[in-house]
Design a protein around this motif. Sequence first.
Motif, mmCIF file in Angstrom:
data_model
loop_
_atom_site.group_PDB
_atom_site.id
_atom_site.type_symbol
_atom_site.label_atom_id
_atom_site.label_comp_id
_atom_site.label_asym_id
_atom_site.label_seq_id
_atom_site.Cartn_x
_atom_site.Cartn_y
_atom_site.Cartn_z
ATOM 1 N N ILE A 216 0.839 -1.203 0.000
ATOM 2 C CA ILE A 216 0.000 0.000 0.000
ATOM 3 C C ILE A 216 0.879 1.259 0.000
ATOM 4 C CG2 ILE A 216 -1.607 1.364 1.394
ATOM 5 C CD1 ILE A 216 -2.808 -1.334 2.337
ATOM 6 N N ALA A 217 1.920 1.258 0.844
ATOM 7 C CA ALA A 217 2.804 2.428 0.917
ATOM 8 C C ALA A 217 3.570 2.621 -0.388
ATOM 9 C CB ALA A 217 3.781 2.261 2.080
ATOM 10 N N GLY A 218 4.134 1.522 -0.905
ATOM 11 C CA GLY A 218 4.937 1.617 -2.123
ATOM 12 C C GLY A 218 4.125 2.051 -3.326
ATOM 13 N N LEU A 219 2.961 1.423 -3.505
ATOM 14 C CA LEU A 219 2.116 1.781 -4.645
ATOM 15 C C LEU A 219 1.528 3.181 -4.484
ATOM 16 C CD1 LEU A 219 0.335 -1.645 -5.237
ATOM 17 C CD2 LEU A 219 2.133 -0.613 -6.625
ATOM 18 N N GLY A 220 1.220 3.551 -3.226
ATOM 19 C CA GLY A 220 0.719 4.901 -2.989
ATOM 20 C C GLY A 220 1.752 5.958 -3.355
ATOM 21 N N LEU A 221 2.994 5.733 -2.950
ATOM 22 C CA LEU A 221 4.072 6.659 -3.292
ATOM 23 C C LEU A 221 4.303 6.693 -4.798
ATOM 24 C CD1 LEU A 221 6.583 5.809 -0.426
ATOM 25 C CD2 LEU A 221 5.492 8.032 -0.802
ATOM 26 N N LEU A 222 4.143 5.528 -5.432
ATOM 27 C CA LEU A 222 4.346 5.456 -6.886
ATOM 28 C C LEU A 222 3.258 6.238 -7.621
ATOM 29 C CD1 LEU A 222 6.432 4.229 -8.688
ATOM 30 C CD2 LEU A 222 5.091 2.147 -8.830
ATOM 31 N N VAL A 223 2.021 6.124 -7.156
ATOM 32 C CA VAL A 223 0.924 6.891 -7.763
ATOM 33 C C VAL A 223 1.161 8.388 -7.566
ATOM 34 C CG1 VAL A 223 -1.531 7.435 -7.585
ATOM 35 C CG2 VAL A 223 -0.777 5.048 -7.582
ATOM 36 N N LEU A 224 1.623 8.765 -6.381
ATOM 37 C CA LEU A 224 1.929 10.174 -6.121
ATOM 38 C C LEU A 224 3.070 10.650 -7.030
ATOM 39 C CD1 LEU A 224 1.185 12.585 -4.328
ATOM 40 C CD2 LEU A 224 2.884 11.779 -2.665
ATOM 41 N N LYS A 225 4.048 9.801 -7.238
ATOM 42 C CA LYS A 225 5.145 10.127 -8.151
ATOM 43 C C LYS A 225 4.625 10.330 -9.571
ATOM 44 C CE LYS A 225 9.255 8.039 -10.207
ATOM 45 N NZ LYS A 225 8.664 8.028 -11.534
ATOM 46 N N LEU A 226 3.698 9.482 -10.001
ATOM 47 C CA LEU A 226 3.097 9.642 -11.327
ATOM 48 C C LEU A 226 2.396 10.995 -11.446
ATOM 49 C CD1 LEU A 226 1.507 6.132 -12.053
ATOM 50 C CD2 LEU A 226 3.542 7.113 -13.095
ATOM 51 N N PHE A 227 1.677 11.361 -10.391
ATOM 52 C CA PHE A 227 0.981 12.654 -10.410
ATOM 53 C C PHE A 227 1.983 13.801 -10.525
ATOM 54 C CE2 PHE A 227 -0.572 16.341 -7.981
ATOM 55 C CZ PHE A 227 -1.694 16.661 -8.742
ATOM 56 N N PHE A 228 3.069 13.715 -9.761
ATOM 57 C CA PHE A 228 4.101 14.750 -9.827
ATOM 58 C C PHE A 228 4.717 14.820 -11.206
ATOM 59 C CE2 PHE A 228 5.611 15.996 -5.340
ATOM 60 C CZ PHE A 228 4.296 16.059 -4.897
ATOM 61 N N ALA A 229 4.986 13.626 -11.796
ATOM 62 C CA ALA A 229 5.585 13.594 -13.135
ATOM 63 C C ALA A 229 4.629 14.198 -14.161
ATOM 64 C CB ALA A 229 5.934 12.159 -13.514
ATOM 65 N N TYR A 230 3.335 13.913 -14.027
ATOM 66 C CA TYR A 230 2.334 14.444 -14.951
ATOM 67 C C TYR A 230 2.255 15.967 -14.857
ATOM 68 C CZ TYR A 230 -2.237 15.394 -17.021
ATOM 69 O OH TYR A 230 -3.259 15.910 -17.786
ATOM 70 N N LYS A 231 2.375 16.478 -13.632
ATOM 71 C CA LYS A 231 2.288 17.924 -13.422
ATOM 72 C C LYS A 231 3.616 18.637 -13.662
ATOM 73 C CE LYS A 231 -2.042 18.421 -12.210
ATOM 74 N NZ LYS A 231 -2.953 19.297 -12.989
ATOM 75 N N ALA A 238 12.914 11.736 -5.406
ATOM 76 C CA ALA A 238 12.992 11.425 -3.978
ATOM 77 C C ALA A 238 11.837 10.525 -3.556
ATOM 78 C CB ALA A 238 12.997 12.713 -3.158
ATOM 79 N N LEU A 239 10.638 10.797 -4.085
ATOM 80 C CA LEU A 239 9.491 9.934 -3.782
ATOM 81 C C LEU A 239 9.772 8.506 -4.218
ATOM 82 C CD1 LEU A 239 6.292 11.993 -4.671
ATOM 83 C CD2 LEU A 239 6.890 11.015 -2.460
ATOM 84 N N GLY A 240 10.374 8.368 -5.413
ATOM 85 C CA GLY A 240 10.709 7.039 -5.915
ATOM 86 C C GLY A 240 11.658 6.314 -4.991
ATOM 87 N N LYS A 241 12.613 7.038 -4.400
ATOM 88 C CA LYS A 241 13.566 6.405 -3.489
ATOM 89 C C LYS A 241 12.881 5.887 -2.234
ATOM 90 C CE LYS A 241 17.743 8.755 -5.047
ATOM 91 N NZ LYS A 241 18.890 9.626 -4.686
ATOM 92 N N PHE A 242 11.841 6.578 -1.774
ATOM 93 C CA PHE A 242 11.083 6.084 -0.622
ATOM 94 C C PHE A 242 10.234 4.877 -1.004
ATOM 95 C CE2 PHE A 242 11.923 10.364 1.089
ATOM 96 C CZ PHE A 242 12.261 10.037 2.393
ATOM 97 N N ALA A 243 9.783 4.833 -2.270
ATOM 98 C CA ALA A 243 8.925 3.732 -2.705
ATOM 99 C C ALA A 243 9.699 2.441 -2.893
ATOM 100 C CB ALA A 243 8.216 4.114 -4.007
ATOM 101 N N VAL A 244 10.978 2.549 -3.282
ATOM 102 C CA VAL A 244 11.751 1.357 -3.654
ATOM 103 C C VAL A 244 11.798 0.298 -2.552
ATOM 104 C CG1 VAL A 244 14.103 0.539 -4.111
ATOM 105 C CG2 VAL A 244 13.116 2.338 -5.520
ATOM 106 N N PRO A 245 12.169 0.637 -1.291
ATOM 107 C CA PRO A 245 12.225 -0.425 -0.276
ATOM 108 C C PRO A 245 10.876 -1.093 -0.031
ATOM 109 C CG PRO A 245 12.539 1.750 0.710
ATOM 110 C CD PRO A 245 12.623 1.932 -0.757
ATOM 111 N N CYS A 246 9.794 -0.308 -0.102
ATOM 112 C CA CYS A 246 8.456 -0.894 0.084
ATOM 113 C C CYS A 246 8.118 -1.844 -1.057
ATOM 114 C CB CYS A 246 7.412 0.214 0.171
ATOM 115 S SG CYS A 246 7.638 1.368 1.535
ATOM 116 N N TYR A 249 10.177 -5.126 -0.943
ATOM 117 C CA TYR A 249 9.667 -6.125 0.002
ATOM 118 C C TYR A 249 8.372 -6.750 -0.511
ATOM 119 C CZ TYR A 249 8.377 -8.506 4.252
ATOM 120 O OH TYR A 249 8.044 -9.489 5.148
ATOM 121 N N LEU A 250 7.523 -5.941 -1.148
ATOM 122 C CA LEU A 250 6.273 -6.469 -1.700
ATOM 123 C C LEU A 250 6.549 -7.533 -2.758
ATOM 124 C CD1 LEU A 250 3.182 -6.404 -2.158
ATOM 125 C CD2 LEU A 250 3.591 -4.577 -3.831
ATOM 126 N N VAL A 251 7.430 -7.218 -3.713
ATOM 127 C CA VAL A 251 7.726 -8.176 -4.783
ATOM 128 C C VAL A 251 8.390 -9.423 -4.211
ATOM 129 C CG1 VAL A 251 9.022 -8.534 -6.925
ATOM 130 C CG2 VAL A 251 7.861 -6.364 -6.521
#
Length: 330
Positions: A216-231, A238-246, A249-251
């Motif tokens: 949930i945390a990793g995918l949430g951060l990834l969706v937020l990163k997508l929004f930032f990239a779109y805008k 930096a958001l991506g770096k926080f998403a990577v460890p989550c 572990y999920l994968v």
Amino acid sequence: MSLICAFLVVVIHISWPAEQALSLGWFMQEFMEEGIARIAVPFFFVVSGFFLAQHFEEQDWWRRETTKRIKSLVVPFVLWSAITLIAAMPLSIIADLIAHRPFGTNICIARNPLGFLGLDLTEFPGHVPLWYVRCLFLFVLTGWLFKWGVGRFKYWWLGLAFAFSLVQNHLPTENWREFFRMGYSAGGIVYFSLGVFIQKFKPQIEGRKVALWCGIAGLGLLVLKLFFAYKGYRGEIALGKFAVPCLLYLVWSITPTSEWPKWLTACSFPIFLIHSVLLVYFGIAFKHVPVPEIWAAFISLAGSFGGAIAITLLLRRYLPKFAGILFGGR
């Protein structure tokens, strides 16, 4: 998991057509290449740190483990640098002839020999994936530092290493920024240290709830990163770096535990080494074939991944000793 991550490394090196926001190519670049696929190299660093740390308490471990890595890392590094040069040189010469440039103008080793050969720690080697091999060997050479730091400071070491990876792009000089990006990787320090930590202290964090919340945390951060990239906002890296460890572990949690064919999983490191050479030829071919860019990208992905496996199997069948040297005994 190593085979999955080898595939994700290929995903990272595909040129996705991402000019149009929200297109398939844009999602492949932002969600896959700059998102989920970014767990691949951290995973390999974790595994490498884990296996090196197994030997920390053995007598004369540093000399023995460093000597072993000369065969498994340094020899493939040298051989694949030479293979890349041989594979790329004819293409460079032809490009010079077509463009009516002086002979040898486009030969990359002539422009920057130290960089191409991987001796400049602020540049990618000519065979780009070899930056990881070079960095890993440097980590092994300084393995005593990881043994001391992780062993003494534990979570503090991991936290400080992660904090440093976040500010690495803001170091005062470009040389230092590039050194800690592709020479002695700041991100690599984090995940190599994590592998050492797991081996040394064996933390018990398994469980469906942990995997669920990490997902949930990793995918949430990834969706937020997508929004930032779109805008077009800054800060998505930096958001991506926080998403990577989550996401890592999920994968790891959802990867099947059943045994996969050994002949296939043993192709992970060869895929890592071979795919970028094949991608060069796919890229040239699609300049002369009228195929939509997105299809060219997917064909290049499948062709370089499958082609690397086919080449590996053929070499192991007909030239097993040479394959052993070429792939570092793997």
